[in-house]
Design a protein around this motif. Structure first.
Motif, PDB file in Angstrom:
ATOM      1  N   LEU A 171       0.319  -0.986  -0.103  1.00 41.83           N
ATOM      2  CA  LEU A 171      -0.212   0.161  -0.254  1.00 41.83           C
ATOM      3  C   LEU A 171       1.296   1.018   0.054  1.00 41.83           C
ATOM      4  CD1 LEU A 171      -3.464  -0.635   2.171  1.00 41.83           C
ATOM      5  CD2 LEU A 171      -2.327  -1.216   0.623  1.00 41.83           C
ATOM      6  N   ALA A 172       0.711   2.376  -0.550  1.00 38.64           N
ATOM      7  CA  ALA A 172       0.820   3.116  -0.844  1.00 38.64           C
ATOM      8  C   ALA A 172       1.672   3.915   0.688  1.00 38.64           C
ATOM      9  CB  ALA A 172       0.132   4.512  -1.492  1.00 38.64           C
ATOM     10  N   LYS A 173       2.527   5.117   0.810  1.00 41.89           N
ATOM     11  CA  LYS A 173       2.584   5.461   1.575  1.00 41.89           C
ATOM     12  C   LYS A 173       2.286   6.612   2.514  1.00 41.89           C
ATOM     13  CE  LYS A 173       6.691   2.400   2.103  1.00 41.89           C
ATOM     14  NZ  LYS A 173       6.883   1.280   3.518  1.00 41.89           N
ATOM     15  N   GLY A 174       1.466   6.900   1.902  1.00 41.08           N
ATOM     16  CA  GLY A 174      -0.036   7.826   2.579  1.00 41.08           C
ATOM     17  C   GLY A 174      -0.098   7.687   3.652  1.00 41.08           C
ATOM     18  N   VAL A 175      -0.674   5.954   3.862  1.00 40.24           N
ATOM     19  CA  VAL A 175      -0.920   6.008   5.476  1.00 40.24           C
ATOM     20  C   VAL A 175      -0.138   6.251   6.819  1.00 40.24           C
ATOM     21  CG1 VAL A 175      -0.960   3.937   6.637  1.00 40.24           C
ATOM     22  CG2 VAL A 175      -2.238   3.669   4.087  1.00 40.24           C
ATOM     23  N   GLY A 179      -0.559   3.675  10.969  1.00 42.09           N
ATOM     24  CA  GLY A 179      -1.344   3.324  10.273  1.00 42.09           C
ATOM     25  C   GLY A 179      -2.337   2.313  10.949  1.00 42.09           C
ATOM     26  N   GLU A 180      -3.106   1.786  11.332  1.00 39.95           N
ATOM     27  CA  GLU A 180      -3.521  -0.009  11.126  1.00 39.95           C
ATOM     28  C   GLU A 180      -4.344   0.388  10.206  1.00 39.95           C
ATOM     29  OE1 GLU A 180      -4.623  -1.366  14.983  1.00 39.95           O
ATOM     30  OE2 GLU A 180      -2.912   0.022  15.747  1.00 39.95           O
ATOM     31  N   ILE A 181      -4.295  -0.194   9.588  1.00 38.02           N
ATOM     32  CA  ILE A 181      -6.276  -0.531   8.490  1.00 38.02           C
ATOM     33  C   ILE A 181      -7.009  -0.271   9.001  1.00 38.02           C
ATOM     34  CG2 ILE A 181      -6.726  -1.606   6.767  1.00 38.02           C
ATOM     35  CD1 ILE A 181      -4.022  -1.040   6.061  1.00 38.02           C
ATOM     36  N   ALA A 192      -4.350   4.258  -0.289  1.00 42.02           N
ATOM     37  CA  ALA A 192      -3.299   3.962  -0.417  1.00 42.02           C
ATOM     38  C   ALA A 192      -3.369   2.657  -1.450  1.00 42.02           C
ATOM     39  CB  ALA A 192      -3.552   3.182   1.120  1.00 42.02           C
ATOM     40  N   PHE A 193      -4.203   2.279  -1.571  1.00 45.76           N
ATOM     41  CA  PHE A 193      -4.309   1.059  -2.605  1.00 45.76           C
ATOM     42  C   PHE A 193      -4.399   1.223  -4.465  1.00 45.76           C
ATOM     43  CE2 PHE A 193      -5.944  -2.897  -2.624  1.00 45.76           C
ATOM     44  CZ  PHE A 193      -6.032  -4.065  -1.996  1.00 45.76           C
TER      45      PHE A 193
END
Ligand SMILES: [Zn+2]
Length: 202
Positions: A171-175, A179-181, A192-193
């Motif tokens: 997943l992209a680093k925007g999380v 950050g827990e999904i 992110a996906f």
């Protein structure tokens, strides 16, 4: 003492207050609601819980919940993408965004953050490798959380999958870090996906 202190009721309150989001106060309200609706609530709930206890198990292949009365979706449907998540709650939030329609692999947790050899912590990693080998999987999307443990797990998985040559994305680093999904908002998760990056065999 103005109360009878019915043991059955106290026990039920204790159990219900262990549920997520519920404290003793809301547990009491729920129990009261149940007791006042014995036929409509207590009876069907008792039966349903017994059925769940008896019939619902974790699939040893993909980690998803399944009924012992039928084959798991991972055995019956063809697929070419697998999204790897830590737990079922994470799978449900990703499903809710609607961005991903493929199959999941539920690890059942993360690896400890310290360096450790061959400690897979009871996680379903071997079965992930064999799923990739057995099916013609084109992409494994790693959606573990952005924490040290989540990253350690992600590295361990891509190492384990090295010989399969499957494309692996993360997943992209925007999380946000940590950050827990499960607790990401839909928008963050969606982007992110969408912007997931390849980390192996692009
Ligand atoms: Zn399965």
């Amino acid at each position: 003492m103005t109360n009878n202190n019915v043991k059955e009721i106290e026990d039920l309150i204790k159990i219900i207050s262990k549920l997520p989001g519920l404290g003793p106060k809301s547990a009491r309200r729920i129990v009261l609601k149940l007791i006042n609706n014995r036929e409509e609530l207590v009876k069907p709930l008792t039966n349903t819980l017994a059925q769940v206890y008896k019939n619902v198990v974790r699939c040893k292949n993909c980690g998803n919940l399944k009924s012992i009365k039928s084959d798991c979706i991972c055995m019956t449907k063809k697929y070419d993408q697998i999204c790897v998540v830590e737990n079922i709650a994470d799978m449900w939030v990703i499903e809710n965004t609607g961005i991903y329609k493929g199959h999941y692999h539920i690890l059942g947790g993360t690896l400890p953050s310290f360096e450790s050899k061959n400690i897979s912590n009871g996680l379903l990693i071997e079965s992930l490798v064999s799923r990739v080998k057995k099916n013609s999987i084109k992409e494994v999307i790693i959606a573990t959380s952005v924490s040290i443990e989540g990253e350690t797990t992600s590295h361990y998985i891509s190492d384990s999958l090295k010989e399969t040559k499957v494309k692996i994305t993360r997943l992209a680093k925007g999380v946000p870090v940590g950050g827990e999904i499960e607790f990401l908002d839909d928008g963050t998760l969606y982007s992110a996906f969408k912007n997931r990056a390849s980390i192996a065999n692009d």
